[in-house]
Each structure stands twice: as C-alpha cells, then as structure tokens.
Design a protein around this motif. Structure first.
Motif, PDB file in Angstrom:
ATOM      1  N   ALA A  40       2.976  -5.381 -33.017  1.00  7.56           N
ATOM      2  CA  ALA A  40       2.852  -5.345 -31.704  1.00  7.56           C
ATOM      3  C   ALA A  40       1.344  -5.069 -30.908  1.00  7.56           C
ATOM      4  CB  ALA A  40       3.877  -4.227 -31.090  1.00  7.56           C
ATOM      5  N   SER A  41       0.429  -4.615 -31.595  1.00  2.77           N
ATOM      6  CA  SER A  41      -0.411  -4.347 -31.168  1.00  2.77           C
ATOM      7  C   SER A  41      -1.364  -5.726 -30.879  1.00  2.77           C
ATOM      8  CB  SER A  41      -1.621  -3.650 -32.099  1.00  2.77           C
ATOM      9  OG  SER A  41      -1.764  -4.825 -33.754  1.00  2.77           O
ATOM     10  N   TRP A  42      -0.902  -6.586 -32.439  1.00  2.00           N
ATOM     11  CA  TRP A  42      -1.406  -8.128 -31.214  1.00  2.00           C
ATOM     12  C   TRP A  42      -0.937  -8.740 -30.407  1.00  2.00           C
ATOM     13  CZ3 TRP A  42       0.155 -10.655 -36.819  1.00  2.00           C
ATOM     14  CH2 TRP A  42      -0.136  -9.777 -37.594  1.00  2.00           C
ATOM     15  N   PHE A  43      -0.380  -8.199 -29.960  1.00  3.34           N
ATOM     16  CA  PHE A  43       0.592  -8.727 -28.639  1.00  3.34           C
ATOM     17  C   PHE A  43      -0.376  -8.895 -27.645  1.00  3.34           C
ATOM     18  CE2 PHE A  43       1.961  -8.326 -24.207  1.00  3.34           C
ATOM     19  CZ  PHE A  43       3.735  -9.727 -24.854  1.00  3.34           C
ATOM     20  N   VAL A  45      -3.306  -9.992 -27.214  1.00  3.22           N
ATOM     21  CA  VAL A  45      -3.853 -11.555 -27.921  1.00  3.22           C
ATOM     22  C   VAL A  45      -3.503 -12.378 -27.606  1.00  3.22           C
ATOM     23  CG1 VAL A  45      -5.488 -12.202 -29.431  1.00  3.22           C
ATOM     24  CG2 VAL A  45      -5.673 -10.344 -28.687  1.00  3.22           C
ATOM     25  N   PHE A  46      -2.271 -12.065 -28.296  1.00  3.74           N
ATOM     26  CA  PHE A  46      -0.764 -13.891 -28.698  1.00  3.74           C
ATOM     27  C   PHE A  46      -0.647 -13.857 -27.174  1.00  3.74           C
ATOM     28  CE2 PHE A  46      -1.478 -13.843 -32.818  1.00  3.74           C
ATOM     29  CZ  PHE A  46      -1.027 -14.468 -33.568  1.00  3.74           C
ATOM     30  N   TYR A  47      -0.845 -13.457 -26.090  1.00  6.45           N
ATOM     31  CA  TYR A  47       0.160 -13.299 -25.330  1.00  6.45           C
ATOM     32  C   TYR A  47      -0.993 -14.132 -23.671  1.00  6.45           C
ATOM     33  CZ  TYR A  47       2.132 -13.773 -20.198  1.00  6.45           C
ATOM     34  OH  TYR A  47       2.394 -13.430 -19.294  1.00  6.45           O
ATOM     35  N   LEU A  48      -1.947 -13.476 -23.971  1.00  3.47           N
ATOM     36  CA  LEU A  48      -3.117 -14.406 -23.520  1.00  3.47           C
ATOM     37  C   LEU A  48      -3.756 -15.416 -23.915  1.00  3.47           C
ATOM     38  CD1 LEU A  48      -5.410 -11.037 -22.247  1.00  3.47           C
ATOM     39  CD2 LEU A  48      -4.006 -12.169 -20.671  1.00  3.47           C
ATOM     40  N   LEU A  49      -3.607 -15.722 -25.378  1.00  3.33           N
ATOM     41  CA  LEU A  49      -4.114 -16.848 -25.483  1.00  3.33           C
ATOM     42  C   LEU A  49      -2.522 -18.041 -25.422  1.00  3.33           C
ATOM     43  CD1 LEU A  49      -5.953 -16.353 -28.484  1.00  3.33           C
ATOM     44  CD2 LEU A  49      -7.047 -17.374 -26.534  1.00  3.33           C
ATOM     45  N   SER A  50      -1.078 -17.572 -25.634  1.00  6.51           N
ATOM     46  CA  SER A  50      -0.386 -18.781 -24.484  1.00  6.51           C
ATOM     47  C   SER A  50      -0.195 -18.831 -23.376  1.00  6.51           C
ATOM     48  CB  SER A  50       0.995 -17.727 -25.061  1.00  6.51           C
ATOM     49  OG  SER A  50       0.973 -16.743 -24.950  1.00  6.51           O
ATOM     50  N   GLU A  59     -13.433 -12.158 -22.158  1.00  5.42           N
ATOM     51  CA  GLU A  59     -12.074 -12.663 -21.159  1.00  5.42           C
ATOM     52  C   GLU A  59     -11.232 -11.540 -21.986  1.00  5.42           C
ATOM     53  OE1 GLU A  59     -13.660 -16.917 -19.223  1.00  5.42           O
ATOM     54  OE2 GLU A  59     -13.045 -16.436 -21.501  1.00  5.42           O
ATOM     55  N   LEU A  60     -11.076 -11.916 -23.291  1.00  3.86           N
ATOM     56  CA  LEU A  60     -10.471 -10.800 -23.886  1.00  3.86           C
ATOM     57  C   LEU A  60     -10.016  -9.331 -23.386  1.00  3.86           C
ATOM     58  CD1 LEU A  60      -9.416 -13.640 -27.425  1.00  3.86           C
ATOM     59  CD2 LEU A  60      -7.857 -12.671 -25.407  1.00  3.86           C
ATOM     60  N   SER A  61     -11.395  -8.762 -23.749  1.00  2.51           N
ATOM     61  CA  SER A  61     -11.846  -7.453 -24.031  1.00  2.51           C
ATOM     62  C   SER A  61     -10.957  -6.870 -21.805  1.00  2.51           C
ATOM     63  CB  SER A  61     -13.272  -7.537 -23.760  1.00  2.51           C
ATOM     64  OG  SER A  61     -13.673  -6.230 -23.738  1.00  2.51           O
ATOM     65  N   GLU A  62     -12.259  -7.396 -21.210  1.00  3.00           N
ATOM     66  CA  GLU A  62     -11.829  -7.738 -20.019  1.00  3.00           C
ATOM     67  C   GLU A  62     -10.444  -8.040 -19.604  1.00  3.00           C
ATOM     68  OE1 GLU A  62     -14.365 -10.791 -17.893  1.00  3.00           O
ATOM     69  OE2 GLU A  62     -16.018  -9.312 -17.997  1.00  3.00           O
ATOM     70  N   GLN A  63      -9.502  -8.733 -19.728  1.00  2.00           N
ATOM     71  CA  GLN A  63      -8.252  -8.878 -19.276  1.00  2.00           C
ATOM     72  C   GLN A  63      -7.145  -7.236 -19.945  1.00  2.00           C
ATOM     73  OE1 GLN A  63      -6.454 -12.829 -19.215  1.00  2.00           O
ATOM     74  NE2 GLN A  63      -8.523 -13.605 -18.685  1.00  2.00           N
ATOM     75  N   THR A  64      -8.044  -6.761 -21.536  1.00  2.00           N
ATOM     76  CA  THR A  64      -6.574  -6.514 -21.967  1.00  2.00           C
ATOM     77  C   THR A  64      -7.389  -5.011 -22.231  1.00  2.00           C
ATOM     78  OG1 THR A  64      -7.973  -6.757 -24.491  1.00  2.00           O
ATOM     79  CG2 THR A  64      -6.552  -7.704 -23.512  1.00  2.00           C
ATOM     80  N   GLU A  65      -8.634  -4.715 -21.062  1.00  2.00           N
ATOM     81  CA  GLU A  65      -8.797  -3.185 -20.778  1.00  2.00           C
ATOM     82  C   GLU A  65      -9.326  -2.982 -21.783  1.00  2.00           C
ATOM     83  OE1 GLU A  65      -7.535  -1.290 -17.351  1.00  2.00           O
ATOM     84  OE2 GLU A  65      -6.343  -3.661 -15.976  1.00  2.00           O
ATOM     85  N   VAL A  66     -10.270  -3.394 -23.301  1.00  2.00           N
ATOM     86  CA  VAL A  66     -10.072  -2.579 -23.631  1.00  2.00           C
ATOM     87  C   VAL A  66     -12.212  -3.013 -24.364  1.00  2.00           C
ATOM     88  CG1 VAL A  66      -7.722  -2.728 -25.279  1.00  2.00           C
ATOM     89  CG2 VAL A  66      -9.051  -4.287 -26.035  1.00  2.00           C
ATOM     90  N   SER A  67     -12.345  -1.810 -24.862  1.00  2.00           N
ATOM     91  CA  SER A  67     -14.152  -2.388 -25.181  1.00  2.00           C
ATOM     92  C   SER A  67     -13.971  -3.453 -25.985  1.00  2.00           C
ATOM     93  CB  SER A  67     -14.207  -0.993 -25.787  1.00  2.00           C
ATOM     94  OG  SER A  67     -13.433  -1.276 -27.437  1.00  2.00           O
ATOM     95  N   HIS A  68     -15.068  -3.920 -25.597  1.00  2.00           N
ATOM     96  CA  HIS A  68     -15.689  -5.988 -26.730  1.00  2.00           C
ATOM     97  C   HIS A  68     -14.957  -5.223 -28.004  1.00  2.00           C
ATOM     98  CE1 HIS A  68     -17.755  -8.718 -28.033  1.00  2.00           C
ATOM     99  NE2 HIS A  68     -17.467  -9.212 -26.862  1.00  2.00           N
ATOM    100  N   PRO A  69     -15.970  -3.796 -28.549  1.00  2.00           N
ATOM    101  CA  PRO A  69     -16.142  -4.236 -30.022  1.00  2.00           C
ATOM    102  C   PRO A  69     -14.300  -3.494 -30.077  1.00  2.00           C
ATOM    103  CG  PRO A  69     -17.987  -2.687 -29.006  1.00  2.00           C
ATOM    104  CD  PRO A  69     -17.225  -3.144 -27.766  1.00  2.00           C
ATOM    105  N   ALA A  70     -13.949  -2.867 -29.560  1.00  2.00           N
ATOM    106  CA  ALA A  70     -12.296  -3.234 -30.170  1.00  2.00           C
ATOM    107  C   ALA A  70     -11.733  -4.405 -29.659  1.00  2.00           C
ATOM    108  CB  ALA A  70     -11.238  -2.048 -28.859  1.00  2.00           C
TER     109      ALA A  70
END
Length: 167
Positions: A40-43, A45-50, A59-70
């Motif tokens: 479920a933690s992958w959701f 990224v998978f959703y955005l890439l879908s 962009e993934l970091s910003e849209q998921t509101e997690v740090s760039h390193p995370a």
C-alpha cells in the motif's frame, strides 16, 4: 469510552497513526489475498504514474507531499523490484524521470480492479453512517487548518504569555 477517546486532541496523532496502520494493514491483506505482490505504501507513486507517462522524482515528491529523499528512497525500492525505471531528462540532465517498466505496467493492470473494489467497498461503508461520510472532508479541513495555524507557536504563547497579558 476508551483511553484514546477520553483524551481527545492530546492523542490525535496517535489515533490517526493507529487508524492509518490498521487501514494500510487491511489494504495490504487485500493484495495478499489476491496473490498480488503490492504494498500500500507504493500506491501514491503507482497512482501518479498511472496518470502520467513519466514524472520526475521532484514532481513525485511535491505531489505526494513527502520529502525528496523519501520519494527517492521509494523510487529506489521500486527500481530494485524492477517496477519502475529512471531516465535522464532530455531537457535537463539533472532531472531523473520515473516511468513504469513492463513488469510495473503488468502489476498496475492487476491492481486497478483492486482499487475499484476498495473504492466501492469504502463507499458502501460510508453509506452506513453519516459520520463516516464526514471523515474525508474533516481530514481535509484539519490539514488545511494545520498549514495555516501555528500550533506550536500558539501552545508556546499559552505556556509563556507576554507579561502584559498576565494582568
């Protein structure tokens, strides 16, 4: 009333974390029951890439509101599993673009029906109690409020009022 309910806002974070862990464990059980190797933690990224051919880690970091390193760590995990790959952006050699591999696209095909079934089941649950229907708007309102309300500052003011306010 249990301990958590009786303590109100003092344990809000603990209750939300506990609820999140319970919900995510249930979602992971669904994938496991279906024989799908997905966490479920992958959701996000998978959703955005879908919805996008490729996205940068930023962009993934910003849209998921997690740090760039995370975000980078999650992408590395997915790359190690051969679910995504990265390529250097043609316009900007500093940016890495993330996209599905063939294996990732195949996994996406397996999980899309699961997402639909989860949404339908949660909508059914929501229909059983008007208070459940209020949870997502309430969480959004709380998130928005926390962005504007300096809780630590407000608590600090209450603990250490300025001298004129003591009168």
């Amino acid at each position: 009333m249990n301990l958590y309910q009786s303590l109100g806002y003092l344990v809000l974070g603990s209750r939300l974390r506990r609820m999140s862990e319970t919900f995510l464990a249930e979602i992971n059980r669904i994938y496991q029951n279906e024989g799908i190797e997905f966490d479920a933690s992958w959701f996000p990224v998978f959703y955005l890439l879908s919805k996008n051919d490729s996205l940068s880690i930023k962009e993934l970091s910003e849209q998921t509101e997690v740090s760039h390193p995370a975000a980078s760590q999650l992408i590395t995990n997915l790359k190690n599993r051969k679910l995504v790959e990265t390529t250097v952006c043609a316009d900007d050699g500093r940016r890495q673009l993330v996209q599905f591999t063939d294996k990732g696209r195949e996994l996406l095909k397996q999980i899309l029906p699961v997402w639909d079934a989860i949404s339908a089941s949660m909508n059914e649950l929501e229909a059983t109690d008007v208070k459940i229907a209020e949870i997502l708007p309430a969480i959004s309102a709380l998130e928005d409020s926390f962005r504007m309300y300096n809780l630590s500052g407000k608590v600090g003011e209450k603990l250490n009022p300025i001298p004129n306010e003591k009168l």
